[in-house]
Write a protein that holds these residues in place. Structure first.
Motif, PDB file in Angstrom:
ATOM      1  N   GLY A   1       3.024  10.019  -9.661  1.00 16.72           N
ATOM      2  CA  GLY A   1       2.276  10.217 -10.899  1.00 16.72           C
ATOM      3  C   GLY A   1       1.778  11.647 -11.045  1.00 16.72           C
ATOM      4  O   GLY A   1       1.813  12.224 -12.144  1.00 16.72           O
ATOM      5  N   ALA A   2       1.331  12.217  -9.933  1.00 15.81           N
ATOM      6  CA  ALA A   2       0.873  13.616  -9.963  1.00 15.81           C
ATOM      7  C   ALA A   2       2.035  14.545 -10.293  1.00 15.81           C
ATOM      8  O   ALA A   2       1.880  15.492 -11.081  1.00 15.81           O
ATOM      9  CB  ALA A   2       0.241  13.992  -8.620  1.00 15.81           C
TER      10      ALA A   2
ATOM     11  N   LYS B   1       0.838  -1.205   0.000  1.00 12.26           N
ATOM     12  CA  LYS B   1       0.000   0.000   0.000  1.00 12.26           C
ATOM     13  C   LYS B   1       0.872   1.254   0.000  1.00 12.26           C
ATOM     14  O   LYS B   1       0.570   2.228  -0.709  1.00 12.26           O
ATOM     15  CB  LYS B   1      -0.930   0.003   1.210  1.00 12.26           C
ATOM     16  CG  LYS B   1      -1.851   1.236   1.229  1.00 12.26           C
ATOM     17  CD  LYS B   1      -2.859   1.191   2.330  1.00 12.26           C
ATOM     18  CE  LYS B   1      -3.754   2.394   2.422  1.00 12.26           C
ATOM     19  NZ  LYS B   1      -3.504   3.551   1.610  1.00 12.26           N
TER      20      LYS B   1
ATOM     21  N   ASP C   1       2.132   1.771  -3.463  1.00  9.49           N
ATOM     22  CA  ASP C   1       1.025   2.206  -4.319  1.00  9.49           C
ATOM     23  C   ASP C   1       0.727   3.685  -4.109  1.00  9.49           C
ATOM     24  O   ASP C   1       0.550   4.436  -5.074  1.00  9.49           O
ATOM     25  CB  ASP C   1      -0.231   1.372  -4.045  1.00  9.49           C
ATOM     26  CG  ASP C   1      -0.141  -0.050  -4.582  1.00  9.49           C
ATOM     27  OD1 ASP C   1       0.773  -0.346  -5.389  1.00  9.49           O
ATOM     28  OD2 ASP C   1      -0.988  -0.877  -4.176  1.00  9.49           O
ATOM     29  N   ASP C   2       0.679   4.109  -2.851  1.00 11.90           N
ATOM     30  CA  ASP C   2       0.434   5.522  -2.530  1.00 11.90           C
ATOM     31  C   ASP C   2       1.570   6.406  -3.050  1.00 11.90           C
ATOM     32  O   ASP C   2       1.337   7.497  -3.578  1.00 11.90           O
ATOM     33  CB  ASP C   2       0.271   5.721  -1.022  1.00 11.90           C
ATOM     34  CG  ASP C   2      -1.008   5.107  -0.473  1.00 11.90           C
ATOM     35  OD1 ASP C   2      -1.913   4.760  -1.272  1.00 11.90           O
ATOM     36  OD2 ASP C   2      -1.099   4.945   0.770  1.00 11.90           O
ATOM     37  N   THR C   3       2.791   5.925  -2.906  1.00 14.42           N
ATOM     38  CA  THR C   3       3.952   6.668  -3.400  1.00 14.42           C
ATOM     39  C   THR C   3       3.864   6.845  -4.912  1.00 14.42           C
ATOM     40  O   THR C   3       4.121   7.940  -5.441  1.00 14.42           O
ATOM     41  CB  THR C   3       5.254   5.945  -3.020  1.00 14.42           C
ATOM     42  OG1 THR C   3       5.343   5.860  -1.591  1.00 14.42           O
ATOM     43  CG2 THR C   3       6.480   6.679  -3.558  1.00 14.42           C
ATOM     44  N   MET C   4       3.482   5.773  -5.624  1.00 17.16           N
ATOM     45  CA  MET C   4       3.361   5.849  -7.082  1.00 17.16           C
ATOM     46  C   MET C   4       2.278   6.847  -7.495  1.00 17.16           C
ATOM     47  O   MET C   4       2.450   7.567  -8.484  1.00 17.16           O
ATOM     48  CB  MET C   4       3.065   4.466  -7.660  1.00 17.16           C
ATOM     49  CG  MET C   4       4.241   3.511  -7.585  1.00 17.16           C
ATOM     50  SD  MET C   4       5.693   4.073  -8.497  1.00 17.16           S
ATOM     51  CE  MET C   4       5.076   4.005 -10.162  1.00 17.16           C
ATOM     52  N   LYS C   5       1.190   6.925  -6.735  1.00 16.69           N
ATOM     53  CA  LYS C   5       0.141   7.912  -7.036  1.00 16.69           C
ATOM     54  C   LYS C   5       0.684   9.330  -6.883  1.00 16.69           C
ATOM     55  O   LYS C   5       0.433  10.189  -7.733  1.00 16.69           O
ATOM     56  CB  LYS C   5      -1.067   7.700  -6.136  1.00 16.69           C
ATOM     57  CG  LYS C   5      -1.883   6.475  -6.497  1.00 16.69           C
ATOM     58  CD  LYS C   5      -3.028   6.262  -5.532  1.00 16.69           C
ATOM     59  CE  LYS C   5      -3.694   4.918  -5.785  1.00 16.69           C
ATOM     60  NZ  LYS C   5      -4.613   4.536  -4.729  1.00 16.69           N
ATOM     61  N   ARG C   6       1.408   9.569  -5.795  1.00 15.33           N
ATOM     62  CA  ARG C   6       1.988  10.898  -5.581  1.00 15.33           C
ATOM     63  C   ARG C   6       2.995  11.236  -6.679  1.00 15.33           C
ATOM     64  O   ARG C   6       3.025  12.348  -7.198  1.00 15.33           O
ATOM     65  CB  ARG C   6       2.652  10.983  -4.208  1.00 15.33           C
ATOM     66  CG  ARG C   6       1.681  11.066  -3.050  1.00 15.33           C
ATOM     67  CD  ARG C   6       2.389  11.368  -1.738  1.00 15.33           C
ATOM     68  NE  ARG C   6       3.301  10.315  -1.335  1.00 15.33           N
ATOM     69  CZ  ARG C   6       2.963   9.222  -0.652  1.00 15.33           C
ATOM     70  NH1 ARG C   6       1.710   9.031  -0.283  1.00 15.33           N
ATOM     71  NH2 ARG C   6       3.865   8.328  -0.321  1.00 15.33           N
TER      72      ARG C   6
END
Length: 112
Positions: free
Chosen positions: A15-16, A5, A8-13
């Motif tokens: 990505g932004a 998780k 995954d959260d790091t990849m979302k950040r």
């Protein structure tokens, strides 16, 4: 903590940020491909070096990414622990503490 998780959260950040700085990410990805290719040192050895740097700089995200790569490359728990001994020796108490995080991430990634 769930390393899956967390990454995954790091990849979302990331990505932004990538949407705002695509050239930086393209350059970083090109550099990573060049650094990781097999040569005199294989990719596994290079990932162990990267993990040592990640631990010494206390970057949880980097620890997670490099441990995940080591799992993908088939690094054994014994090999990881031997590397963590050297990393702990060179970095002292903080590296031992962050090395324990790396082992925790390895155990999570290999249990799935």
């Amino acid at each position: 903590m769930s390393w899956t998780k967390f990454l995954d959260d790091t990849m979302k950040r990331m990505g932004a940020l990538q949407k705002q700085a695509p050239d930086m990410f393209a350059g970083f990805n090109t550099m990573g491909k060049a650094a990781k290719k097999n040569g005199t040192l294989d990719e596994n050895t290079k990932e162990l070096i990267a993990l040592g740097i990640a631990i010494s700089t206390r970057c949880d995200s980097c620890i997670g990414f490099h441990v995940k790569s080591l799992v993908r490359l088939g690094t054994t728990r014994a090999e990881l622990c031997e590397a963590l001994e050297m990393i702990g020796y060179m970095g002292g108490g903080p590296s031992i503490a962050f090395g324990a995080k790396a082992l925790e991430a390895y155990d999570e990634f290999t249990s799935s």
